[in-house]
Scaffold this motif. Structure first.
Motif, mmCIF file in Angstrom:
data_model
loop_
_atom_site.group_PDB
_atom_site.id
_atom_site.type_symbol
_atom_site.label_atom_id
_atom_site.label_comp_id
_atom_site.label_asym_id
_atom_site.label_seq_id
_atom_site.Cartn_x
_atom_site.Cartn_y
_atom_site.Cartn_z
ATOM 1 N N LEU A 1 3.791 -6.324 -8.704
ATOM 2 C CA LEU A 1 3.276 -6.127 -10.063
ATOM 3 C C LEU A 1 1.829 -6.604 -10.177
ATOM 4 O O LEU A 1 1.011 -5.992 -10.875
ATOM 5 N N GLN A 2 1.523 -7.705 -9.473
ATOM 6 C CA GLN A 2 0.152 -8.204 -9.502
ATOM 7 C C GLN A 2 -0.828 -7.207 -8.862
ATOM 8 O O GLN A 2 -1.915 -6.973 -9.374
ATOM 9 N N SER A 3 -0.419 -6.595 -7.746
ATOM 10 C CA SER A 3 -1.278 -5.612 -7.068
ATOM 11 C C SER A 3 -1.459 -4.348 -7.923
ATOM 12 O O SER A 3 -2.574 -3.825 -8.049
ATOM 13 N N LEU A 4 -0.359 -3.890 -8.507
ATOM 14 C CA LEU A 4 -0.460 -2.703 -9.355
ATOM 15 C C LEU A 4 -1.296 -2.965 -10.606
ATOM 16 O O LEU A 4 -1.975 -2.065 -11.111
ATOM 17 N N TRP A 5 -1.253 -4.206 -11.093
ATOM 18 C CA TRP A 5 -2.048 -4.560 -12.260
ATOM 19 C C TRP A 5 -3.548 -4.593 -11.918
ATOM 20 O O TRP A 5 -4.383 -4.109 -12.672
ATOM 21 N N LYS A 6 -3.877 -5.163 -10.765
ATOM 22 C CA LYS A 6 -5.282 -5.279 -10.368
ATOM 23 C C LYS A 6 -5.891 -3.914 -10.031
ATOM 24 O O LYS A 6 -7.059 -3.666 -10.322
ATOM 25 N N THR A 7 -5.132 -3.050 -9.397
ATOM 26 C CA THR A 7 -5.650 -1.718 -9.043
ATOM 27 C C THR A 7 -5.719 -0.778 -10.248
ATOM 28 O O THR A 7 -6.343 0.282 -10.160
ATOM 29 N N SER B 1 0.829 -1.218 0.000
ATOM 30 C CA SER B 1 0.000 0.000 0.000
ATOM 31 C C SER B 1 0.859 1.262 0.000
ATOM 32 O O SER B 1 0.535 2.244 -0.673
ATOM 33 N N GLU B 2 1.969 1.229 0.736
ATOM 34 C CA GLU B 2 2.866 2.390 0.754
ATOM 35 C C GLU B 2 3.510 2.591 -0.618
ATOM 36 O O GLU B 2 3.686 3.728 -1.079
ATOM 37 N N ALA B 3 3.863 1.485 -1.275
ATOM 38 C CA ALA B 3 4.449 1.595 -2.614
ATOM 39 C C ALA B 3 3.427 2.180 -3.601
ATOM 40 O O ALA B 3 3.781 3.030 -4.439
#
Length: 468
Positions: free
Chosen positions: A389-395, A347-349
């Protein structure tokens, strides 16, 4: 009695026409001698008192009619003799014939003068020599014509904006300004609104909205306040606006915990831009009870003392988005990834990546993340970068184009990277397979990953031939 009637009938004139002299004589002597004698005989006869009174009344009425008729004829003859042919006769008409267009009475009654003294009748505007005063047009007159009253000035009256409707009307203007950044358009829209005594609230609403937004929004708000100062908002209006925000800080902290520090930066920037008076901070010394307001004022005082001679605090909000140098952005993304590998806080990233405000440059983050995985030791870096990368892709922070472009850059530079990292190809194949399994990249991008072909040579007796 019969002899009396015959005598009276014979005494009456035989001819109905009489001369003018006879009429005058009759007017002067309404009763003739014969009639007087007859009247005496009748009165002395055998008449009752009622018959006598009725007879006397008839005689008086007859005398009045004769007198009226004689006066009317005399006035007509005098007016005709004075005016001649110009008054009422036509020169081409026979003598004695009265002009039909004459306005004098032809019935023999009246004094023979024009009606209403010559000021009456159709097509007459009044008596000769009469001067009319200028009358003001009456708007209630049925024939009142507004367009015929000269130059008409139409003014649009805009009602004053109510305090309750202020926020509803200002919020869209500020949000749209955050998109286009044109201060002149905001000024034009505000001129169309009649803010009245509540115009200072526009500044407070704009600052409150920017506190909930990005750093670029706060920079735009500072520029907007600087451009509106002196044109639509005075220093006293700005002071009232910031005073209101200081009083609302306890409520703003609930949504924005960093509101006191940000408000202090706003105050320092406003004083440096001459939006607020120099004595703004001095007015609050020793008079502030709210702890959050003291933090904001102290922050502003510190920033102002750091700058000599009140140099404009242009970089108090940093350089926004694409205005930053590429080297600076690359450095920020490297630092972001290193902090993530240490803390593991996704979340911080994400928050730091949003603050950079460079969505068109997110492919650099993908490139740097893959290179870090190739240069790292162990499998922990691979799994951590895969989760990021997976989190940034989903968001949705990183789009398909940015993801493909980042991996493609690594594919193109892989031969050079393998010089320093011999196992770069095998690590790259492992990372690509894992990303495809987690649906981070597409099948086409996985198939485009370069693989290092291994050439197996035969033993020494084969002459260096390559084995099929």
């Amino acid at each position: 009695m019969a002899t009396d009637v015959d005598t009276r009938s014979t005494a009456a004139p035989a001819d109905g026409m009489s001369s003018l002299d006879d009429n005058k004589a009759e007017a002067n002597h309404p009763y003739s001698d014969d009639e007087d004698a007859q009247n005496e005989i009748e009165v002395n006869g055998n008449w009752t008192p009622q018959e006598k009174a009725l007879h006397e009344a008839r005689l008086k009425a007859k005398a009045k009619r004769r007198l009226r008729k004689s006066s009317s004829r005399s006035s007509t003859s005098e007016s005709c003799s004075q005016s001649g042919e110009l008054a009422g006769s036509d020169p081409n008409s026979p003598k004695g014939k009265v002009n039909t267009n004459d306005r004098k009475s032809r019935t023999g009654k009246g004094r023979g003068l024009p009606k209403k003294g010559g000021a009456g009748g159709k097509g007459v505007w009044g008596a000769a020599g009469m001067v009319y005063e200028m009358e003001e047009p009456d708007a209630r007159d049925p024939n009142y014509d507004e367009s015929a009253q000269g130059d008409t000035v139409y003014a649009t009256v805009v009602p004053e904006v109510d305090e309750k409707e202020m926020e509803k009307m200002v919020n869209p203007i500020v949000q749209e300004y955050f998109e286009h950044g044109d201060t002149k358009e905001v000024e034009m829209l505000l001129k169309e609104l009649n803010l009245g005594l509540h115009k200072f609230e526009f500044s407070s609403l704009a600052v409150s909205l920017s506190l909930e937004g990005k750093a670029s929004h706060r920079e735009l708000t500072s520029r907007l306040l600087s451009d509106l100062s002196g044109k639509m908002l005075s220093q006293s209006d700005m002071a009232r606006a910031f005073d209101k925000i200081l009083n609302e800080l306890p409520d703003l902290i609930l949504d924005t915990p960093e509101a006191p520090q940000m408000l202090g930066q706003f105050i320092a920037r406003a004083i440096a831009d001459h939006v607020l008076p120099m004595s703004f901070l001095d007015c609050y010394k020793g008079k502030v009870d709210c702890e959050h307001a003291r933090v904001a004022l102290d922050r502003a005082a510190v920033l102002l003392t750091m700058k000599r001679e009140m140099v404009r605090l242009d970089n108090v909000w940093g350089v926004g988005g694409g205005l930053r140098p590429v080297k600076h952005l690359v450095k920020e993304m490297n630092l972001l990834l290193k902090e993530y590998l240490i803390s593991g806080d996704i979340s911080e990233a994400e928050h730091c990546l949003r603050d950079l405000e460079v969505p068109h440059f997110h492919h650099e983050l993908v490139y740097e993340a893959v290179v870090m995985v190739l240069e790292s030791k162990g499998d922990s870096a691979i799994h951590m970068m895969l989760k990021l990368l997976q989190s940034l892709w989903k968001t949705g922070l990183i789009t398909v184009d940015q993801m493909n472009r980042g991996f493609q850059r690594v594919y193109d530079e892989l031969p050079e990277i393998s010089v320093d990292v011999p196992h770069a190809h095998s690590i790259m194949e492992t990372l690509v397979d894992l990303c495809y399994q987690e649906s981070v990249i597409t099948k086409q991008l996985r198939d485009a990953c370069p693989s290092r072909g291994r050439k197996r040579f035969v033993s020494e007796g084969d002459g260096g031939l390559i084995k099929n």
